[in-house]
Design a protein around this motif. Structure first.
Motif, PDB file in Angstrom:
ATOM      1  N   SER A 131       0.818  -1.242  -0.175  1.00  0.00           N
ATOM      2  CA  SER A 131       0.017   0.105   0.001  1.00  0.00           C
ATOM      3  C   SER A 131       1.001   1.240   0.007  1.00  0.00           C
ATOM      4  O   SER A 131       0.587   2.367  -0.748  1.00  0.00           O
ATOM      5  CB  SER A 131      -0.923   0.085   1.097  1.00  0.00           C
ATOM      6  N   MET A 132       1.782   1.120   0.885  1.00  0.00           N
ATOM      7  CA  MET A 132       2.884   2.333   0.787  1.00  0.00           C
ATOM      8  C   MET A 132       3.620   2.585  -0.667  1.00  0.00           C
ATOM      9  O   MET A 132       3.643   3.810  -0.895  1.00  0.00           O
ATOM     10  CB  MET A 132       3.753   2.359   1.749  1.00  0.00           C
ATOM     11  N   GLU A 133       4.107   1.506  -1.170  1.00  0.00           N
ATOM     12  CA  GLU A 133       4.687   1.581  -2.440  1.00  0.00           C
ATOM     13  C   GLU A 133       3.538   2.083  -3.442  1.00  0.00           C
ATOM     14  O   GLU A 133       3.959   2.806  -4.343  1.00  0.00           O
ATOM     15  CB  GLU A 133       5.176  -0.016  -2.742  1.00  0.00           C
ATOM     16  N   ILE A 134       2.291   1.669  -3.730  1.00  0.00           N
ATOM     17  CA  ILE A 134       1.330   2.055  -4.624  1.00  0.00           C
ATOM     18  C   ILE A 134       1.313   3.750  -4.277  1.00  0.00           C
ATOM     19  O   ILE A 134       1.356   4.461  -5.231  1.00  0.00           O
ATOM     20  CB  ILE A 134      -0.002   1.309  -4.335  1.00  0.00           C
ATOM     21  N   GLN A 135       1.050   4.066  -3.019  1.00  0.00           N
ATOM     22  CA  GLN A 135       0.992   5.267  -2.847  1.00  0.00           C
ATOM     23  C   GLN A 135       2.028   6.307  -3.102  1.00  0.00           C
ATOM     24  O   GLN A 135       2.036   7.537  -3.493  1.00  0.00           O
ATOM     25  CB  GLN A 135       0.284   5.799  -1.350  1.00  0.00           C
ATOM     26  N   CYS A 145      -2.323   5.100   6.183  1.00  0.00           N
ATOM     27  CA  CYS A 145      -1.922   3.777   6.816  1.00  0.00           C
ATOM     28  C   CYS A 145      -3.044   2.617   6.195  1.00  0.00           C
ATOM     29  O   CYS A 145      -4.052   2.789   6.058  1.00  0.00           O
ATOM     30  CB  CYS A 145      -1.994   3.635   8.230  1.00  0.00           C
ATOM     31  N   PHE A 146      -2.536   1.338   5.940  1.00  0.00           N
ATOM     32  CA  PHE A 146      -3.242   0.317   5.556  1.00  0.00           C
ATOM     33  C   PHE A 146      -3.841  -0.203   6.698  1.00  0.00           C
ATOM     34  O   PHE A 146      -3.058  -0.387   7.789  1.00  0.00           O
ATOM     35  CB  PHE A 146      -2.043  -0.748   4.981  1.00  0.00           C
ATOM     36  N   ASP A 147      -5.055  -0.224   6.973  1.00  0.00           N
ATOM     37  CA  ASP A 147      -5.878  -0.816   8.092  1.00  0.00           C
ATOM     38  C   ASP A 147      -6.905  -1.709   7.686  1.00  0.00           C
ATOM     39  O   ASP A 147      -7.313  -1.950   6.566  1.00  0.00           O
ATOM     40  CB  ASP A 147      -6.388   0.511   9.068  1.00  0.00           C
ATOM     41  N   GLU A 148      -7.416  -2.413   8.784  1.00  0.00           N
ATOM     42  CA  GLU A 148      -8.675  -3.168   8.366  1.00  0.00           C
ATOM     43  C   GLU A 148      -9.796  -2.438   9.192  1.00  0.00           C
ATOM     44  O   GLU A 148      -9.526  -1.891  10.499  1.00  0.00           O
ATOM     45  CB  GLU A 148      -8.448  -4.439   9.216  1.00  0.00           C
ATOM     46  N   CYS A 149     -11.041  -2.392   8.463  1.00  0.00           N
ATOM     47  CA  CYS A 149     -12.176  -1.651   9.280  1.00  0.00           C
ATOM     48  C   CYS A 149     -13.244  -2.738   9.165  1.00  0.00           C
ATOM     49  O   CYS A 149     -14.078  -2.942   8.031  1.00  0.00           O
ATOM     50  CB  CYS A 149     -12.451  -0.618   8.030  1.00  0.00           C
ATOM     51  N   PRO A 150     -13.756  -3.274  10.302  1.00  0.00           N
ATOM     52  CA  PRO A 150     -14.838  -4.082  10.386  1.00  0.00           C
ATOM     53  C   PRO A 150     -16.162  -3.463  10.381  1.00  0.00           C
ATOM     54  O   PRO A 150     -16.245  -2.231  10.848  1.00  0.00           O
ATOM     55  CB  PRO A 150     -14.689  -4.722  11.733  1.00  0.00           C
ATOM     56  N   ALA A 151     -16.965  -3.803   9.771  1.00  0.00           N
ATOM     57  CA  ALA A 151     -18.506  -3.264   9.817  1.00  0.00           C
ATOM     58  C   ALA A 151     -18.962  -3.199  11.260  1.00  0.00           C
ATOM     59  O   ALA A 151     -18.821  -4.264  11.923  1.00  0.00           O
ATOM     60  CB  ALA A 151     -19.609  -3.995   8.932  1.00  0.00           C
ATOM     61  N   LEU A 152     -20.087  -2.261  11.428  1.00  0.00           N
ATOM     62  CA  LEU A 152     -20.557  -2.244  12.737  1.00  0.00           C
ATOM     63  C   LEU A 152     -21.897  -2.528  12.492  1.00  0.00           C
ATOM     64  O   LEU A 152     -22.639  -2.349  11.388  1.00  0.00           O
ATOM     65  CB  LEU A 152     -20.391  -0.938  13.406  1.00  0.00           C
ATOM     66  N   PRO A 153     -22.775  -3.314  13.485  1.00  0.00           N
ATOM     67  CA  PRO A 153     -22.059  -3.627  14.770  1.00  0.00           C
ATOM     68  C   PRO A 153     -21.301  -4.855  14.712  1.00  0.00           C
ATOM     69  O   PRO A 153     -21.191  -5.580  13.766  1.00  0.00           O
ATOM     70  CB  PRO A 153     -23.394  -3.978  15.569  1.00  0.00           C
TER      71      PRO A 153
END
Length: 376
Positions: A131-135, A145-153
């Motif tokens: 991700s850093m290389e692409i950006q 930053c590359f992160d993971e984002c869970p849906a709520l709830p």
């Protein structure tokens, strides 16, 4: 012109903040709204037209650009700014959210996310390092930053494991980003709607040190009430001397409520997407130009709005070209909506500077409560 990235807090009113993000490509006045240029274009708009609406910065999508036309191709053609003919600052997201929401057959591991492209089924691996290389290849001014984002709830165990993974990925993103003068890396706070986890995430990010901080993991289906509840404490956990960015938000009343709670930067596809579907944002709420009530109306969409849709055309014309599926409909309504959003941000900046945010907020809600003007 500044050669490095910095944030200058100029005034506050309660938790609301007004300032300037300085970048080598120009200043970003905050609170700021970033129009979304998913595939190196804000749909139905020319870059010069986007600038005329008052936008200081655009957002580009790492996931979409890495798949088509590819970051390597954009780099060989001189970088994203030259490629899309936008000379102002650009923020790119990390690709993580789109992988989770759009990609097919994805598999999440400690290393990253392997997935198949939603375009052609080709296999890809996205890691913090990639991700850093692409950006870097895209040449964006603000990198996420590359992160993971869970849906709520989501239950606490899921939120905790996801947040901790995101913090490990944040450190790897920081290490891979390296030293890039003039470019900024933002960390992303996670933790869902759990105050304790948000605090742990903020502590981890502060220890790593970033140029700015995002409140992530909201606008994922939780509703405004929960989002505001999180924003009542989350921004204050982040450094006051760095910009704070709420990702993927939102509707006009979301923006006002989030600025009130200390957020500086926003992005959302809503103004451009709504323009293409015949919805226009005004101080008196949303106007559906497709409705028959507009077909004989000679008045502008919004009195006093300087955009071309309002200064040059009637509601009757806008209704007609939308019904006729003419391309100019998407162009004019998108231009209007982006103008409305930028005027809203400018009004908030002025209100904070003058210590009149509460007065502004009351007037904003009163205007929307009126509803659209009476039909002719």
């Amino acid at each position: 012109m500044t050669q490095r990235f910095s944030y200058q807090l100029q005034s506050t009113d309660g938790q609301a903040r007004q300032g300037i993000v300085h970048t080598p490509r120009g200043d970003i006045r905050t609170p700021a709204f970033m129009p979304v240029g998913t595939a190196a274009t804000v749909k139905a708009m020319m870059p010069s037209s986007v600038r005329e609406t008052g936008a200081d910065i655009l957002l580009g999508n790492t996931y979409h650009l890495m798949l088509r036309p590819t970051a390597e191709r954009i780099a060989s053609l001189g970088g994203l700014h030259r490629f899309m003919n936008w000379d102002g600052p650009i923020l790119t997201d990390s690709g993580g959210f789109q992988v989770m929401s759009l990609a097919e057959l994805r598999k999440l591991t400690e290393e990253g996310v392997s997935f198949r492209s939603h375009i052609d089924g080709s296999r890809h691996m996205l890691t913090p390092e990639r991700s850093m290389e692409i950006q870097r290849l895209l040449g964006s001014d603000i990198v996420m930053c590359f992160d993971e984002c869970p849906a709520l709830p989501a239950d606490r165990a899921r939120l905790e494991s996801s947040m901790q993974l995101s913090m490990r990925w944040a450190q790897r993103s920081r290490d891979a980003f390296g030293d890039r003068p003039g470019h900024a890396l933002f960390g992303i706070q996670q933790g869902g709607d759990d105050e304790e986890l948000r605090g742990q995430s903020a502590e981890a990010l502060r220890a790593i040190e970033f140029d700015g901080y995002a409140v992530g993991g909201l606008a994922v289906g939780e509703g405004q009430e929960i989002m505001f509840r999180v924003l009542d404490y989350a921004p204050a956990m982040l450094p006051t001397d760095k910009p704070r960015y709420l990702m993927g938000v939102g509707k006009p009343d979301d923006l006002v409520g989030a600025v009130k709670r200390g957020i500086d930067m926003f992005d959302c596809v809503l103004p451009s997407r709504s323009g293409r579907t015949g919805q226009a944002f005004t101080a008196r709420g949303v106007v559906n130009i497709k409705n028959a009530r507009h077909q004989d109306d000679p008045r502008p969409l919004e009195e006093g709005c300087p955009c071309p849709a309002c200064s040059g055309y009637s509601r009757a014309y806008l209704h007609h070209v939308f019904r006729a599926k003419e391309i100019i409909s998407s162009m004019l309504l998108t231009w209007h909506n982006l103008t409305y959003y930028q005027r809203l941000m400018a009004d908030m900046r002025a209100a904070i500077a003058e210590q009149k945010f509460a007065e502004f907020e009351a007037k904003f809600h009163a205007g929307r409560a009126q509803g659209d003007v009476e039909p002719v």
